[in-house]
Scaffold this active site. Structure first.
Site, PDB file in Angstrom:
ATOM      1  N   ARG A  58     -46.319  -8.357 -43.584  1.00  0.00           N
ATOM      2  CA  ARG A  58     -45.817  -6.535 -44.318  1.00  0.00           C
ATOM      3  C   ARG A  58     -45.658  -5.173 -43.531  1.00  0.00           C
ATOM      4  O   ARG A  58     -44.876  -4.433 -43.877  1.00  0.00           O
ATOM      5  CB  ARG A  58     -46.520  -5.979 -45.599  1.00  0.00           C
ATOM      6  CG  ARG A  58     -46.174  -5.142 -46.618  1.00  0.00           C
ATOM      7  CD  ARG A  58     -46.536  -4.509 -47.773  1.00  0.00           C
ATOM      8  NE  ARG A  58     -48.283  -5.547 -47.968  1.00  0.00           N
ATOM      9  CZ  ARG A  58     -49.883  -5.198 -47.628  1.00  0.00           C
ATOM     10  NH1 ARG A  58     -49.486  -4.362 -46.982  1.00  0.00           N
ATOM     11  NH2 ARG A  58     -50.253  -5.936 -48.055  1.00  0.00           N
ATOM     12  N   TYR A 113     -26.390   9.187 -58.638  1.00  0.00           N
ATOM     13  CA  TYR A 113     -26.314   7.815 -59.424  1.00  0.00           C
ATOM     14  C   TYR A 113     -27.325   7.881 -60.154  1.00  0.00           C
ATOM     15  O   TYR A 113     -28.148   8.119 -60.016  1.00  0.00           O
ATOM     16  CB  TYR A 113     -26.408   6.911 -57.877  1.00  0.00           C
ATOM     17  CG  TYR A 113     -26.293   5.371 -58.319  1.00  0.00           C
ATOM     18  CD1 TYR A 113     -25.794   4.821 -58.086  1.00  0.00           C
ATOM     19  CD2 TYR A 113     -28.255   5.023 -58.081  1.00  0.00           C
ATOM     20  CE1 TYR A 113     -25.959   3.518 -58.548  1.00  0.00           C
ATOM     21  CE2 TYR A 113     -28.525   3.784 -58.268  1.00  0.00           C
ATOM     22  CZ  TYR A 113     -27.148   2.759 -59.002  1.00  0.00           C
ATOM     23  OH  TYR A 113     -26.918   1.935 -58.072  1.00  0.00           O
ATOM     24  N   ASP A 185     -28.175  11.076 -50.507  1.00  0.00           N
ATOM     25  CA  ASP A 185     -27.911   9.554 -50.517  1.00  0.00           C
ATOM     26  C   ASP A 185     -26.719   9.114 -50.180  1.00  0.00           C
ATOM     27  O   ASP A 185     -25.692   9.765 -50.588  1.00  0.00           O
ATOM     28  CB  ASP A 185     -27.939   8.788 -52.285  1.00  0.00           C
ATOM     29  CG  ASP A 185     -27.624   7.661 -52.229  1.00  0.00           C
ATOM     30  OD1 ASP A 185     -26.671   7.243 -51.770  1.00  0.00           O
ATOM     31  OD2 ASP A 185     -28.127   6.960 -53.483  1.00  0.00           O
ATOM     32  N   LYS A 210     -24.525  -1.843 -49.647  1.00  0.00           N
ATOM     33  CA  LYS A 210     -22.621  -1.925 -50.280  1.00  0.00           C
ATOM     34  C   LYS A 210     -22.673  -1.516 -48.203  1.00  0.00           C
ATOM     35  O   LYS A 210     -22.084  -3.506 -49.133  1.00  0.00           O
ATOM     36  CB  LYS A 210     -22.320  -0.369 -50.302  1.00  0.00           C
ATOM     37  CG  LYS A 210     -23.467   0.104 -52.047  1.00  0.00           C
ATOM     38  CD  LYS A 210     -23.035  -1.036 -53.004  1.00  0.00           C
ATOM     39  CE  LYS A 210     -24.114  -0.542 -54.031  1.00  0.00           C
ATOM     40  NZ  LYS A 210     -24.058   1.380 -54.659  1.00  0.00           N
TER      41      LYS A 210
END
Ligand SMILES: *Cc1c(COP(=O)(O)O)cnc(C)c1O
Length: 394
Positions: A58, A113, A185, A210
Site C-alpha cells: 500500500r 465539479y 481541480d 479523463k
C-alpha cells in the site's frame, strides 16, 4: 549502461522519458507491473527497523514510483511529489482533508465539479469544516470573503459544465497573503496546458480517469504538491489507506505516453466543432474559453497554452422533446458523463438547482460536448443531421 536524457527537457519529451529505467527493466521499454502486498525483509534486524527500499504494498511499489515520477515530471519545478488515488473524486477529497479540519473554513468556487460540492456539504460539514461558495469571476475581490479560520481556496478553471474562467494567479496571491493555500481541480487543462503549481496553486488535482487514461477504461486520480504540502498530503493518503491497483497504475502510465498528441487533437477538433456550432442558427452561445468571443478568453490566453475537447453550448429556447430528439439522433456522440476518452460524447445538464453564490440562467437548454479523436468532418455531419431531427421535433 542505461542512457540518461540530458536535462532540461520539454514537457512532451518528459512524457516519453519519465518514470522509465531501462536497466532495471532488463532492457524492455516499459516497466514491469508489480502485483504486491507483502515485502520480505532480508533479516530480523531489517524487519524490526523497517529497513527496505519498499515496506508494504500500500505504501509504494516500483510501479507506483514510476507513475509518480512520470506525473511529477509533467508538473514542473515547483512539484515536490505526486500522490496517486483511486479516482479523481478521491483525489479531491484527500486534498481537501490534507488542508482543513474541524473548526476550519474553506472557500470553494460555485462552478466546482458537483461531487466536490457534495463532499464539502456532506462529509466535510460533518467533520466540522465550513464551506463558503464564491463567484468564479471574483478574482482578487475574494479577499473580502476570508475569515480568520479560512485555510484554503478551491479553484476549478474553467468551471464544471459552465466554463467560467478563473483568475488563478490573482486568487492565489490573495490566498497566500492571508495565510491560506490554493487547491485546484486541473482536470480540464492538465499540466500540459495549465502549469498550476507555477501559477500559485499549492495542490493540483487531476481526475486521471479523463485524459491521462484517455481510453474510457480507467478510474484514477492524482494530487501534485509543492514542498510545503507534500508531507501532509502523503500522511493523509497513508492514514486513509488509499492506493491504486497495479494494473490501473500501469494503464495510467501507458496513457501518459500519448497524452500530448491526443490532447492536441482534442484541442484542434474541439475548436473546429465549437466554431461550427457557434455559427448554427439553433445555438445561442458556445461556452469555450479558447473562442475569441468567450468572456474568459483573455484570461485563458494569458495563463493557458491549450484547451481540451470539452465545452458547452446554450441552445436557443426549444422544447425538451426537441433537445432529446437532437441527442438521440446523434450516432457518433455517446450519451455519457466521464469524458477524456477517444470518443465523442454529449450530455444535457442544468446547474440551476445547486448554485448558491451565483445564479445560472443561460436562457436556453444546455448541452456539454466532448470532442473525441474522430475526424471532425464526420462529427459535424452527424451534428448537422441531429439539428435536422431537432427542428422536425420542435
Ligand atoms: C470526472 C471529474 C472528476 C472526478 O473524477 P472521477 O475519477 O470520475 O472520480 C473531478 N473533477 C472533474 C473536473 C471531472 O471532470
Amino acid at each position: 549502461m542505461a542512457k540518461t536524457p540530458r536535462e532540461p527537457l520539454k514537457p512532451e519529451t518528459r512524457l516519453v522519458t519519465a518514470g522509465r529505467d531501462t536497466e532495471a527493466q532488463h532492457g524492455f521499454v516499459n516497466p514491469p507491473v508489480f502485483h504486491a502486498s507483502t515485502v520480505l525483509y532480508p533479516t530480523a534486524a531489517d524487519q524490526v527497523a523497517h529497513r527496505a527500499r519498499y515496506q508494504y504494498g500500500r505504501r509504494g511499489t516500483p510501479t507506483s514510483e514510476a507513475l509518480e515520477n512520470a506525473l511529477g515530471a509533467l508538473e514542473g519545478d515547483n512539484c515536490a511529489g505526486v500522490a496517486l488515488l483511486p479516482s479523481g473524486l478521491a483525489a479531491i477529497a484527500t486534498a481537501l482533508m490534507t488542508v482543513a479540519g474541524a473548526g476550519d473554513h474553506v472557500l470553494v468556487t460555485d462552478s466546482v465539479y458537483r461531487p466536490t460540492r457534495s463532499f464539502c456539504d456532506g462529509v466535510f460539514r460533518r467533520m466540522g469544516v465550513e464551506t463558503s461558495y464564491y463567484d468564479p469571476l471574483i478574482g482578487a475581490d475574494i479577499a473580502a470573503l476570508f475569515k480568520p479560520n479560512t485555510r484554503a481556496v478551491f479553484v476549478e478553471a474553467p468551471g464544471s459544465q459552465s466554463f467560467e474562467m478563473q483568475d488563478v494567479p490573482a486568487i492565489a496571491q490573495v490566498a497566500h497573503a492571508k495565510g491560506a493555500v490554493v487547491l485546484m481541480d486541473n482536470t480540464w487543462a492538465t499540466p500540459l496546458y495549465f502549469r498550476a503549481l507555477d501559477k500559485g496553486v499549492d495542490l493540483s488535482i487531476q481526475a486521471g480517469t479523463k485524459y491521462i487514461g484517455g481510453h474510457s477504461d480507467l478510474m484514477f486520480g492524482c494530487v501534485a504538491a509543492n514542498a510545503a504540502l507534500l508531507p501532509k498530503l502523503r500522511d493523509t493518503v497513508h492514514a486513509l489507506g488509499l492506493c491504486v491497483g497495479p494494473d490501473d497504475m500501469y494503464l495510467a502510465l501507458r496513457g501518459l505516453r500519448t497524452l500530448a498528441v491526443r490532447l492536441k487533437r482534442h484541442f484542434e477538433s474541439g475548436l473546429t466543432v465549437a466554431r461550427w456550432l457557434a455559427r448554427r442558427p439553433e445555438v445561442a452561445r458556445v461556452l469555450h474559453p479558447a473562442l475569441e468571443s468567450d468572456p474568459g478568453h483573455a484570461i485563458w490566453k494569458r495563463d493557458f497554452t491549450g484547451a481540451c475537447g470539452l465545452f458547452s453550448v446554450v441552445l436557443k429556447p426549444v422544447s425538451q422533446r426537441a433537445v432529446f430528439a437532437f441527442m438521440d439522433a446523434l450516432t457518433l456522440f455517446g450519451l455519457g458523463y466521464s469524458w477524456g476518452g477517444f470518443e465523442s460524447l454529449v450530455i444535457s445538464f442544468d446547474c440551476t438547482d445547486y448554485r448558491t453564490a451565483t445564479r445560472w440562467a443561460p436562457g436556453g437548454p444546455t448541452l456539454r460536448f466532448h470532442i473525441g479523436l474522430e475526424d471532425p468532418d464526420d462529427l459535424i455531419a452527424d451534428l448537422d443531421k441531429a439539428f435536422a431531427a431537432m427542428r422536425a421535433a420542435a
